[in-house]
Design an enzyme around this catalytic site. Structure first.
Site, mmCIF file in Angstrom:
data_model
loop_
_atom_site.group_PDB
_atom_site.id
_atom_site.type_symbol
_atom_site.label_atom_id
_atom_site.label_comp_id
_atom_site.label_asym_id
_atom_site.label_seq_id
_atom_site.Cartn_x
_atom_site.Cartn_y
_atom_site.Cartn_z
ATOM 1 C CB CYS A 119 -0.956 -0.012 1.177
ATOM 2 S SG CYS A 119 -1.997 -1.466 1.184
ATOM 3 C CG HIS A 252 -3.107 3.437 2.233
ATOM 4 N ND1 HIS A 252 -3.591 3.069 1.008
ATOM 5 C CD2 HIS A 252 -3.191 2.339 3.027
ATOM 6 C CE1 HIS A 252 -3.960 1.802 1.050
ATOM 7 N NE2 HIS A 252 -3.725 1.336 2.274
ATOM 8 C CG ASN A 282 -6.628 -0.702 1.595
ATOM 9 O OD1 ASN A 282 -5.954 -0.342 0.631
ATOM 10 N ND2 ASN A 282 -6.101 -1.142 2.721
HETATM 11 N N1 ACO Z 1 -18.409 -7.859 10.220
HETATM 12 C C1 ACO Z 1 -18.884 -8.022 11.460
HETATM 13 N N2 ACO Z 1 -18.099 -8.297 12.512
HETATM 14 C C2 ACO Z 1 -16.781 -8.378 12.299
HETATM 15 C C3 ACO Z 1 -16.200 -8.200 11.022
HETATM 16 C C4 ACO Z 1 -17.078 -7.933 9.960
HETATM 17 N N3 ACO Z 1 -16.641 -7.742 8.697
HETATM 18 N N4 ACO Z 1 -14.877 -8.344 11.117
HETATM 19 C C5 ACO Z 1 -14.605 -8.590 12.412
HETATM 20 N N5 ACO Z 1 -15.747 -8.631 13.124
HETATM 21 C C6 ACO Z 1 -15.922 -8.842 14.556
HETATM 22 C C7 ACO Z 1 -14.770 -9.603 15.171
HETATM 23 O O1 ACO Z 1 -14.939 -10.993 14.994
HETATM 24 C C8 ACO Z 1 -14.865 -9.185 16.619
HETATM 25 O O2 ACO Z 1 -15.879 -9.935 17.227
HETATM 26 P P1 ACO Z 1 -15.698 -10.450 18.745
HETATM 27 O O3 ACO Z 1 -15.585 -9.206 19.555
HETATM 28 O O4 ACO Z 1 -16.967 -11.207 18.984
HETATM 29 O O5 ACO Z 1 -14.457 -11.273 18.726
HETATM 30 C C9 ACO Z 1 -15.350 -7.735 16.535
HETATM 31 O O6 ACO Z 1 -15.903 -7.590 15.210
HETATM 32 C C10 ACO Z 1 -14.272 -6.716 16.752
HETATM 33 O O7 ACO Z 1 -13.136 -7.083 15.961
HETATM 34 P P2 ACO Z 1 -11.824 -6.232 15.999
HETATM 35 O O8 ACO Z 1 -10.793 -6.871 15.135
HETATM 36 O O9 ACO Z 1 -11.471 -5.911 17.414
HETATM 37 O O10 ACO Z 1 -12.333 -4.880 15.312
HETATM 38 P P3 ACO Z 1 -11.575 -3.533 15.131
HETATM 39 O O11 ACO Z 1 -12.306 -2.428 15.766
HETATM 40 O O12 ACO Z 1 -10.097 -3.656 15.427
HETATM 41 O O13 ACO Z 1 -11.702 -3.285 13.563
HETATM 42 C C11 ACO Z 1 -10.440 -3.471 11.540
HETATM 43 C C12 ACO Z 1 -11.134 -4.222 12.662
HETATM 44 C C13 ACO Z 1 -11.457 -2.654 10.787
HETATM 45 C C14 ACO Z 1 -9.782 -4.467 10.607
HETATM 46 C C15 ACO Z 1 -9.381 -2.520 12.167
HETATM 47 O O14 ACO Z 1 -8.557 -3.228 13.058
HETATM 48 C C16 ACO Z 1 -8.545 -1.873 11.120
HETATM 49 O O15 ACO Z 1 -9.005 -1.082 10.325
HETATM 50 N N6 ACO Z 1 -7.218 -2.165 11.129
HETATM 51 C C17 ACO Z 1 -6.328 -1.598 10.163
HETATM 52 C C18 ACO Z 1 -6.496 -2.340 8.903
HETATM 53 C C19 ACO Z 1 -5.859 -1.643 7.780
HETATM 54 O O16 ACO Z 1 -5.863 -0.426 7.713
HETATM 55 N N7 ACO Z 1 -5.312 -2.431 6.897
HETATM 56 C C20 ACO Z 1 -4.719 -1.987 5.733
HETATM 57 C C21 ACO Z 1 -3.488 -1.142 5.964
HETATM 58 S S1 ACO Z 1 -2.162 -1.583 5.024
HETATM 59 C C22 ACO Z 1 -2.774 -2.036 3.615
HETATM 60 O O17 ACO Z 1 -3.587 -1.302 3.120
HETATM 61 C C23 ACO Z 1 -2.418 -3.306 2.991
#
Ligand code: ACO
Length: 325
Positions: A119, A252, A282
């Protein structure tokens, strides 16, 4: 004597198939996987993404974006003397997607290569093109970010498959007596490779290991927030500018919460943040040039504006480019 490079045209392309969160949730439900528009919007800001048709190639998306960038710069493909494509989803193992783009543009002879920094790829590619122009190796470069990320998504993993989309963005970067690109700040740390990767590789005629994206979302989130803040300040210091000088921040487009946190660290009002993640998801290496072209064509980013571009991604890699548009 030429001392600088300057962006003289921008272009972008999205494949026609637009998939809303509700569409994706319905598709995932058929696999017994539960997600919702509400969850995706609240955690990421994403409302829709585009997915390429099965026969489409990353080079096709890149060529569409490149033609639009050339048109906006008033250049012919025959005037291009360097092509760099940033991609994580190349058409083939080899040759480079840049070589395929070159051929599809109907030109030959100039140097072409791909950059793989996931990315952050476009930020890396722009920095390399700027260096090649400033040393006289090139005068008119096409710098492209293009991805069909949907091909490496695991649609049985709701924590990743809702986040990404396909698309391409491009700029024409030309030699100039005035800036242009003001400064660049690139970094990487390979010890974080496990938090965001596609671990598979080709061996003996087969894919060994998973060919799909694996991510520790929370670890990526924390690291991204920290390094994007650091490299924004570093690139401003290199250019001798202040946060107040920034007219537009184009980070990004991965997660609105990461983007807003970066803007807050720079004390930038939300109006100065270019946001396309809600419509594009993304798109990895395509996200920054796609957002930039969208903002230029919407009349937001104008000639003379100071723009901060930032990337962060697998590797872990990160970086920033500060420029006068
Ligand atoms: N739909 C519904 N529920 C979901 C989903 C979904 N798509 N995905 C996860 N959950 C659930 C999980 O299972 C978890 O449930 P639990 O509490 O019962 O275990 C709950 O939601 C919370 O999950 P978390 O992982 O704690 O959620 P978080 O608030 O951290 O959000 C996310 C997850 C959106 C992935 C976040 O961590 C994020 O944005 N991270 C950065 C990702 C990123 O930017 N990546 C790309 C950067 S580099 C590149 O672009 C390659």
């Amino acid at each position: 004597m030429t001392s600088y490079s300057r962006i003289t045209g921008t272009g972008s392309y999205l494949p026609p198939r637009r998939v809303t969160n509700a569409d994706l949730a319905a598709e995932l439900a058929t696999r017994g996987i539960e997600t919702s528009d509400e969850w995706i919007v609240e955690r990421t800001g994403i409302r829709a993404r585009h997915f390429a048709a099965p026969g489409a190639k990353t080079s096709d998306l890149g060529v569409h974006a490149a033609r639009r960038a050339l048109e906006s710069a008033g250049k012919q493909a025959t005037q291009v003397d360097l092509i760099i494509v940033a991609t994580t989803t190349p058409d083939m193992v080899f040759p480079s997607t840049a070589a395929i783009v070159q051929h599809k543009l109907g030109i030959a002879g100039c140097p072409v290569f791909d950059v793989q920094a996931v990315c952050s790829g476009f930020i890396y590619a722009l920095t390399v093109a700027d260096a090649m122009i400033r040393t006289g190796t090139a005068r008119c470069a096409l710098v492209i970010g293009a991805e069909i990320f949907s091909r490496i998504l695991d649609f049985n993993d709701r924590t990743t498959c809702v986040l990404f989309g396909d698309g391409a963005g491009a700029v024409v970067l030309e030699a100039s007596t005035a800036p242009g690109l003001l400064a660049s700040d690139l970094h990487a740390d390979g010890k974080y490779l496990d938090i965001l990767c596609v671990p598979g590789h080709v061996a003996g005629g087969q894919v060994t290991g998973s060919p799909l994206v694996r991510m520790d979302g929370q670890a990526v989130f924390k690291l991204a927030v920290r390094v994007l803040g650091e490299c924004a300040h570093a690139v401003l210091a290199k250019a001798g500018r202040e946060g107040d000088d920034i007219d537009w921040l184009i980070p990004h487009q991965a997660n609105i919460r990461i983007m807003e946190s970066t803007a807050r660290k720079l004390k930038l009002p939300p109006e100065k943040l270019v946001v396309t993640v809600h419509e594009h998801g993304n798109t990895s290496a395509a996200s920054v040039p796609l957002a930039m072209d969208t903002a230029v064509r919407a009349g937001q980013v104008k000639r003379g504006d100071t723009v901060l571009l930032e990337g962060v991604g697998g590797g872990f890699t990160w970086g920033a480019v500060l420029l006068d548009f």
